[in-house]
Design an enzyme around this catalytic site. Structure first.
Site, PDB file in Angstrom:
ATOM      1  N   HIS A   1       4.685   1.652  -7.948  1.00  0.00           N
ATOM      2  CA  HIS A   1       3.674   0.588  -7.913  1.00  0.00           C
ATOM      3  C   HIS A   1       2.815   0.625  -9.183  1.00  0.00           C
ATOM      4  CE1 HIS A   1       4.227   1.338  -3.461  1.00  0.00           C
ATOM      5  NE2 HIS A   1       4.429   0.040  -3.535  1.00  0.00           N
TER       6      HIS A   1
ATOM      7  N   GLU B   1      12.565  -3.898  -9.578  1.00  0.00           N
ATOM      8  CA  GLU B   1      14.004  -4.235  -9.538  1.00  0.00           C
ATOM      9  C   GLU B   1      14.731  -3.479  -8.436  1.00  0.00           C
ATOM     10  OE1 GLU B   1      15.281  -3.415 -13.518  1.00  0.00           O
ATOM     11  OE2 GLU B   1      14.586  -5.355 -14.269  1.00  0.00           O
TER      12      GLU B   1
ATOM     13  N   ARG C   1       8.835   4.901   1.892  1.00  0.00           N
ATOM     14  CA  ARG C   1       9.587   5.439   3.031  1.00  0.00           C
ATOM     15  C   ARG C   1       9.994   6.894   2.821  1.00  0.00           C
ATOM     16  NH1 ARG C   1      12.125   1.253   6.374  1.00  0.00           N
ATOM     17  NH2 ARG C   1      11.162  -0.679   5.711  1.00  0.00           N
TER      18      ARG C   1
ATOM     19  N   GLN D   1       7.683  -9.304   7.911  1.00  0.00           N
ATOM     20  CA  GLN D   1       8.911  -8.860   7.260  1.00  0.00           C
ATOM     21  C   GLN D   1       9.514  -7.620   7.916  1.00  0.00           C
ATOM     22  OE1 GLN D   1       6.728  -8.240   3.380  1.00  0.00           O
ATOM     23  NE2 GLN D   1       8.230  -6.633   3.118  1.00  0.00           N
TER      24      GLN D   1
ATOM     25  N   GLY E   1       0.807  -1.213   0.000  1.00  0.00           N
ATOM     26  CA  GLY E   1       0.000   0.000   0.000  1.00  0.00           C
ATOM     27  C   GLY E   1       0.836   1.257   0.000  1.00  0.00           C
TER      28      GLY E   1
HETATM   29  O1  PAF Z   1       7.965  -5.177  -1.972  1.00  0.00           O
HETATM   30  C1  PAF Z   1       7.006  -5.135  -1.188  1.00  0.00           C
HETATM   31  O2  PAF Z   1       6.223  -4.188  -1.153  1.00  0.00           O
HETATM   32  C2  PAF Z   1       6.799  -6.297  -0.233  1.00  0.00           C
HETATM   33  O3  PAF Z   1       8.009  -6.818   0.206  1.00  0.00           O
HETATM   34  C3  PAF Z   1       5.897  -7.406  -0.820  1.00  0.00           C
HETATM   35  C4  PAF Z   1       6.543  -8.061  -2.036  1.00  0.00           C
HETATM   36  C5  PAF Z   1       4.549  -6.823  -1.207  1.00  0.00           C
HETATM   37  C6  PAF Z   1       5.670  -8.508   0.223  1.00  0.00           C
HETATM   38  O4  PAF Z   1       5.046  -8.003   1.368  1.00  0.00           O
END
Ligand code: PAF
Length: 281
Positions: free
Chosen positions: A37, A148, A187, A61, A31
Protein backbone atom coordinates in the site's frame (compact mmCIF):
# COMPACT_ATOMS: atom_id res chain seq x y z
CA UNK A 1 -2.86 14.86 7.88
CA UNK A 2 -6.60 15.42 7.82
CA UNK A 3 -8.78 12.54 8.99
CA UNK A 4 -12.27 12.67 7.48
CA UNK A 5 -15.16 10.36 8.37
CA UNK A 6 -17.80 11.83 6.05
CA UNK A 7 -17.99 12.48 2.34
CA UNK A 8 -18.91 16.13 3.00
CA UNK A 9 -15.73 16.72 5.07
CA UNK A 10 -13.62 15.03 2.40
CA UNK A 11 -15.16 17.04 -0.43
CA UNK A 12 -14.61 20.32 1.44
CA UNK A 13 -10.95 19.46 2.07
CA UNK A 14 -10.31 18.40 -1.54
CA UNK A 15 -12.01 21.62 -2.74
CA UNK A 16 -9.41 23.47 -0.64
CA UNK A 17 -6.58 21.57 -2.36
CA UNK A 18 -8.09 22.45 -5.73
CA UNK A 19 -8.40 26.14 -4.82
CA UNK A 20 -4.68 26.15 -4.10
CA UNK A 21 -4.13 24.78 -7.63
CA UNK A 22 -3.01 21.36 -6.41
CA UNK A 23 -3.50 18.06 -8.23
CA UNK A 24 -4.90 15.12 -6.27
CA UNK A 25 -3.97 11.44 -6.23
CA UNK A 26 -6.13 8.73 -4.68
CA UNK A 27 -5.09 5.40 -3.14
CA UNK A 28 -8.16 3.31 -2.24
CA UNK A 29 -7.45 0.65 0.41
CA UNK A 30 -9.22 -1.66 2.81
CA UNK A 31 -6.70 -0.83 5.55
CA UNK A 32 -4.33 -3.08 7.49
CA UNK A 33 -1.64 -1.43 5.46
CA UNK A 34 1.65 -2.97 4.39
CA UNK A 35 4.56 -1.91 2.18
CA UNK A 36 2.52 -2.72 -0.93
CA UNK A 37 0.00 0.00 0.00
CA UNK A 38 2.81 2.40 0.90
CA UNK A 39 4.32 1.86 -2.56
CA UNK A 40 0.98 3.01 -4.03
CA UNK A 41 1.13 6.11 -1.80
CA UNK A 42 4.69 6.77 -3.03
CA UNK A 43 3.52 6.40 -6.66
CA UNK A 44 0.69 8.90 -6.04
CA UNK A 45 3.03 11.34 -4.25
CA UNK A 46 5.46 11.19 -7.17
CA UNK A 47 2.69 12.20 -9.58
CA UNK A 48 0.42 14.62 -7.70
CA UNK A 49 0.61 17.48 -5.16
CA UNK A 50 -1.85 16.00 -2.67
CA UNK A 51 -2.51 12.38 -1.76
CA UNK A 52 -5.81 11.07 -0.43
CA UNK A 53 -6.05 7.52 0.97
CA UNK A 54 -9.35 5.82 1.72
CA UNK A 55 -9.67 3.05 4.30
CA UNK A 56 -12.91 1.14 3.87
CA UNK A 57 -13.46 -2.59 4.28
CA UNK A 58 -16.03 -2.87 1.54
CA UNK A 59 -18.75 -5.39 2.48
CA UNK A 60 -20.11 -5.76 -1.06
CA UNK A 61 -16.93 -7.38 -2.39
CA UNK A 62 -16.88 -10.20 0.18
CA UNK A 63 -18.75 -13.42 -0.65
CA UNK A 64 -19.06 -14.77 2.86
CA UNK A 65 -19.79 -12.78 6.02
CA UNK A 66 -17.12 -14.84 7.82
CA UNK A 67 -14.45 -13.61 5.39
CA UNK A 68 -15.57 -9.99 5.96
CA UNK A 69 -15.56 -10.42 9.76
CA UNK A 70 -12.12 -12.05 9.68
CA UNK A 71 -10.61 -9.23 7.59
CA UNK A 72 -7.81 -7.74 9.74
CA UNK A 73 -8.20 -4.13 10.92
CA UNK A 74 -5.90 -1.74 12.81
CA UNK A 75 -6.98 1.85 12.25
CA UNK A 76 -4.53 3.47 14.70
CA UNK A 77 -1.55 1.75 13.08
CA UNK A 78 -2.82 2.59 9.57
CA UNK A 79 -3.20 6.28 10.48
CA UNK A 80 0.35 6.38 11.91
CA UNK A 81 1.78 4.75 8.76
CA UNK A 82 -0.06 7.16 6.45
CA UNK A 83 1.02 10.15 8.52
CA UNK A 84 4.65 8.99 8.33
CA UNK A 85 4.28 8.48 4.55
CA UNK A 86 3.23 12.13 4.10
CA UNK A 87 -0.40 11.54 3.11
CA UNK A 88 -2.54 14.71 3.12
CA UNK A 89 -5.97 13.27 3.84
CA UNK A 90 -7.39 9.94 4.93
CA UNK A 91 -11.07 9.19 4.45
CA UNK A 92 -12.41 6.50 6.79
CA UNK A 93 -16.16 6.34 6.14
CA UNK A 94 -18.77 4.23 7.92
CA UNK A 95 -20.66 1.68 5.81
CA UNK A 96 -23.80 3.90 5.83
CA UNK A 97 -21.79 6.80 4.39
CA UNK A 98 -20.75 4.74 1.36
CA UNK A 99 -23.99 2.77 1.05
CA UNK A 100 -26.75 5.13 2.24
CA UNK A 101 -29.92 3.48 3.44
CA UNK A 102 -32.12 2.40 0.54
CA UNK A 103 -29.37 2.62 -2.07
CA UNK A 104 -29.86 0.45 -5.13
CA UNK A 105 -27.24 1.50 -7.67
CA UNK A 106 -24.50 -0.90 -8.69
CA UNK A 107 -21.68 -0.60 -11.20
CA UNK A 108 -20.55 -3.69 -13.09
CA UNK A 109 -18.25 -4.46 -15.97
CA UNK A 110 -20.45 -7.25 -17.28
CA UNK A 111 -17.87 -9.33 -19.18
CA UNK A 112 -14.64 -8.74 -17.28
CA UNK A 113 -16.24 -9.11 -13.84
CA UNK A 114 -17.73 -12.51 -14.52
CA UNK A 115 -14.76 -14.33 -15.98
CA UNK A 116 -11.66 -15.87 -14.38
CA UNK A 117 -11.48 -14.92 -10.67
CA UNK A 118 -14.98 -13.50 -11.01
CA UNK A 119 -16.25 -17.06 -11.51
CA UNK A 120 -14.53 -18.25 -8.32
CA UNK A 121 -15.84 -15.23 -6.37
CA UNK A 122 -19.27 -14.34 -7.82
CA UNK A 123 -20.21 -10.69 -7.26
CA UNK A 124 -16.73 -9.75 -6.06
CA UNK A 125 -15.78 -7.42 -8.92
CA UNK A 126 -19.27 -5.86 -8.97
CA UNK A 127 -18.62 -4.92 -5.33
CA UNK A 128 -15.21 -3.51 -6.26
CA UNK A 129 -16.46 -1.37 -9.15
CA UNK A 130 -19.47 -0.18 -7.17
CA UNK A 131 -17.31 1.02 -4.29
CA UNK A 132 -14.50 2.42 -6.45
CA UNK A 133 -17.00 4.42 -8.55
CA UNK A 134 -18.39 5.89 -5.31
CA UNK A 135 -14.90 6.66 -3.95
CA UNK A 136 -14.03 8.35 -7.26
CA UNK A 137 -17.12 10.53 -6.84
CA UNK A 138 -16.34 11.32 -3.20
CA UNK A 139 -12.76 12.42 -3.88
CA UNK A 140 -12.65 13.46 -7.56
CA UNK A 141 -8.92 12.72 -8.00
CA UNK A 142 -6.74 13.28 -11.09
CA UNK A 143 -5.13 9.86 -10.73
CA UNK A 144 -5.83 6.68 -8.77
CA UNK A 145 -3.22 4.02 -7.97
CA UNK A 146 -3.88 0.27 -7.80
CA UNK A 147 -1.57 -2.73 -7.41
CA UNK A 148 -0.79 -5.00 -10.34
CA UNK A 149 -1.03 -8.02 -7.99
CA UNK A 150 -4.82 -7.77 -8.31
CA UNK A 151 -4.44 -7.99 -12.07
CA UNK A 152 -8.06 -8.61 -13.00
CA UNK A 153 -9.20 -5.89 -10.58
CA UNK A 154 -6.87 -3.44 -12.30
CA UNK A 155 -8.29 -4.31 -15.74
CA UNK A 156 -11.86 -4.10 -14.41
CA UNK A 157 -11.21 -0.66 -12.92
CA UNK A 158 -9.51 0.57 -16.10
CA UNK A 159 -12.54 -0.55 -18.12
CA UNK A 160 -15.07 1.02 -15.74
CA UNK A 161 -13.12 4.30 -15.71
CA UNK A 162 -13.06 4.37 -19.51
CA UNK A 163 -16.70 3.32 -19.98
CA UNK A 164 -18.06 5.83 -17.44
CA UNK A 165 -15.65 8.55 -18.65
CA UNK A 166 -14.23 9.33 -15.21
CA UNK A 167 -11.54 11.96 -15.89
CA UNK A 168 -9.07 9.95 -13.83
CA UNK A 169 -5.79 8.32 -14.89
CA UNK A 170 -5.48 4.78 -13.54
CA UNK A 171 -1.92 4.00 -12.50
CA UNK A 172 -0.94 0.32 -12.14
CA UNK A 173 1.90 -0.25 -9.66
CA UNK A 174 4.27 -3.27 -9.44
CA UNK A 175 3.67 -5.99 -6.82
CA UNK A 176 5.73 -5.58 -3.65
CA UNK A 177 7.12 -8.87 -2.26
CA UNK A 178 8.41 -10.22 1.04
CA UNK A 179 12.11 -11.21 1.09
CA UNK A 180 11.19 -14.79 0.14
CA UNK A 181 9.08 -13.68 -2.83
CA UNK A 182 5.55 -13.95 -1.36
CA UNK A 183 3.42 -11.08 -2.66
CA UNK A 184 2.45 -8.74 0.20
CA UNK A 185 -1.19 -9.04 1.19
CA UNK A 186 -3.25 -8.26 4.27
CA UNK A 187 -4.32 -11.92 4.17
CA UNK A 188 -0.77 -13.20 4.79
CA UNK A 189 -1.06 -12.64 8.57
CA UNK A 190 -3.93 -15.14 8.69
CA UNK A 191 -1.71 -18.00 7.45
CA UNK A 192 -0.33 -20.53 9.95
CA UNK A 193 3.50 -20.49 10.11
CA UNK A 194 3.56 -23.73 8.07
CA UNK A 195 1.20 -22.33 5.41
CA UNK A 196 3.14 -19.05 5.37
CA UNK A 197 6.33 -21.01 4.58
CA UNK A 198 4.54 -23.08 1.91
CA UNK A 199 2.99 -19.99 0.28
CA UNK A 200 6.26 -19.13 -1.48
CA UNK A 201 5.14 -21.74 -4.03
CA UNK A 202 3.03 -19.10 -5.85
CA UNK A 203 6.07 -16.97 -6.65
CA UNK A 204 8.10 -20.08 -7.43
CA UNK A 205 5.53 -21.31 -9.97
CA UNK A 206 5.29 -17.89 -11.63
CA UNK A 207 9.06 -17.50 -11.79
CA UNK A 208 9.42 -20.94 -13.43
CA UNK A 209 6.71 -19.92 -15.91
CA UNK A 210 8.53 -16.66 -16.66
CA UNK A 211 11.79 -18.52 -17.34
CA UNK A 212 10.01 -21.11 -19.51
CA UNK A 213 8.35 -18.36 -21.55
CA UNK A 214 11.66 -16.67 -22.20
CA UNK A 215 13.09 -20.00 -23.39
CA UNK A 216 10.05 -20.59 -25.67
CA UNK A 217 6.93 -22.52 -24.65
CA UNK A 218 3.20 -23.04 -25.20
CA UNK A 219 0.23 -21.96 -23.09
CA UNK A 220 -0.59 -25.63 -22.44
CA UNK A 221 2.95 -26.40 -21.22
CA UNK A 222 2.87 -23.31 -18.99
CA UNK A 223 -0.39 -24.48 -17.41
CA UNK A 224 1.10 -27.95 -16.75
CA UNK A 225 4.27 -26.46 -15.29
CA UNK A 226 2.38 -24.19 -12.88
CA UNK A 227 -0.23 -26.78 -11.87
CA UNK A 228 2.53 -29.36 -11.29
CA UNK A 229 4.56 -26.95 -9.14
CA UNK A 230 1.52 -26.13 -6.96
CA UNK A 231 0.51 -29.82 -6.74
CA UNK A 232 4.00 -30.66 -5.43
CA UNK A 233 3.28 -28.50 -2.34
CA UNK A 234 0.97 -30.60 -0.13
CA UNK A 235 -0.38 -27.62 1.87
CA UNK A 236 -1.50 -25.80 -1.31
CA UNK A 237 -4.76 -26.28 -3.24
CA UNK A 238 -4.93 -24.74 -6.69
CA UNK A 239 -8.17 -22.74 -6.98
CA UNK A 240 -7.62 -20.80 -10.19
CA UNK A 241 -5.07 -20.74 -13.00
CA UNK A 242 -5.66 -18.50 -15.98
CA UNK A 243 -3.26 -17.85 -18.81
CA UNK A 244 -4.72 -14.98 -20.81
CA UNK A 245 -3.93 -12.12 -23.15
CA UNK A 246 -2.49 -9.23 -21.13
CA UNK A 247 -4.97 -6.36 -21.06
CA UNK A 248 -8.23 -7.80 -22.41
CA UNK A 249 -7.89 -11.12 -20.52
CA UNK A 250 -9.02 -13.11 -23.57
CA UNK A 251 -8.19 -16.86 -23.56
CA UNK A 252 -5.01 -17.80 -25.44
CA UNK A 253 -3.60 -21.14 -26.63
CA UNK A 254 -0.61 -22.58 -28.52
CA UNK A 255 2.87 -21.03 -28.62
CA UNK A 256 3.36 -17.96 -26.40
CA UNK A 257 4.23 -15.26 -28.93
CA UNK A 258 3.23 -12.05 -27.07
CA UNK A 259 2.95 -10.68 -23.55
CA UNK A 260 0.68 -13.00 -21.60
CA UNK A 261 -0.79 -12.67 -18.12
CA UNK A 262 -0.82 -15.56 -15.68
CA UNK A 263 -3.30 -15.26 -12.81
CA UNK A 264 -3.02 -17.71 -9.98
CA UNK A 265 -5.18 -18.34 -6.90
CA UNK A 266 -4.12 -20.90 -4.35
CA UNK A 267 -5.74 -21.83 -1.04
CA UNK A 268 -3.91 -22.60 2.20
CA UNK A 269 -6.12 -23.80 5.05
CA UNK A 270 -9.12 -21.71 3.94
CA UNK A 271 -7.10 -18.58 3.05
CA UNK A 272 -7.10 -17.74 -0.66
CA UNK A 273 -3.92 -16.06 -1.93
CA UNK A 274 -3.56 -14.58 -5.39
CA UNK A 275 -0.55 -13.61 -7.46
CA UNK A 276 0.05 -12.78 -11.09
CA UNK A 277 2.82 -12.27 -13.62
CA UNK A 278 3.01 -10.81 -17.10
CA UNK A 279 5.39 -13.03 -19.07
CA UNK A 280 7.06 -12.06 -22.34
CA UNK A 281 8.77 -14.44 -24.80
O1 PAF B 1 -7.73 -3.71 -3.65
C1 PAF B 1 -8.40 -3.38 -2.66
O2 PAF B 1 -7.89 -3.21 -1.55
C2 PAF B 1 -9.90 -3.20 -2.82
O3 PAF B 1 -10.43 -4.11 -3.72
C3 PAF B 1 -10.29 -1.75 -3.20
C4 PAF B 1 -9.74 -1.37 -4.57
C5 PAF B 1 -9.77 -0.79 -2.15
C6 PAF B 1 -11.82 -1.62 -3.27
O4 PAF B 1 -12.41 -1.92 -2.04
Amino acid sequence: MLICRTVAECRAAVAGFRQAGDTVGLVPTMGYLHDGHLSLVAAAKARTDRVVVTIFVNPTQFGEAADLDAYPRDEARDIALLQAAGVDLVLIPEVAEVYPQGDETIVETTRLANMLHGKVRPGHFRGVTTVVARLFNFVGPDIACFGEKDYQQLQVIRKMTRDLAFPIEIVGCPTVREADGLAMSSRNVRLTPEDRAAAVVLNKALTLAEDATRAGTTVEALRDLIAGTIAAEPRATLRGLDVVHAGDLAEVSGPVTETTAIMLSVEFGGILLIDQREVTP
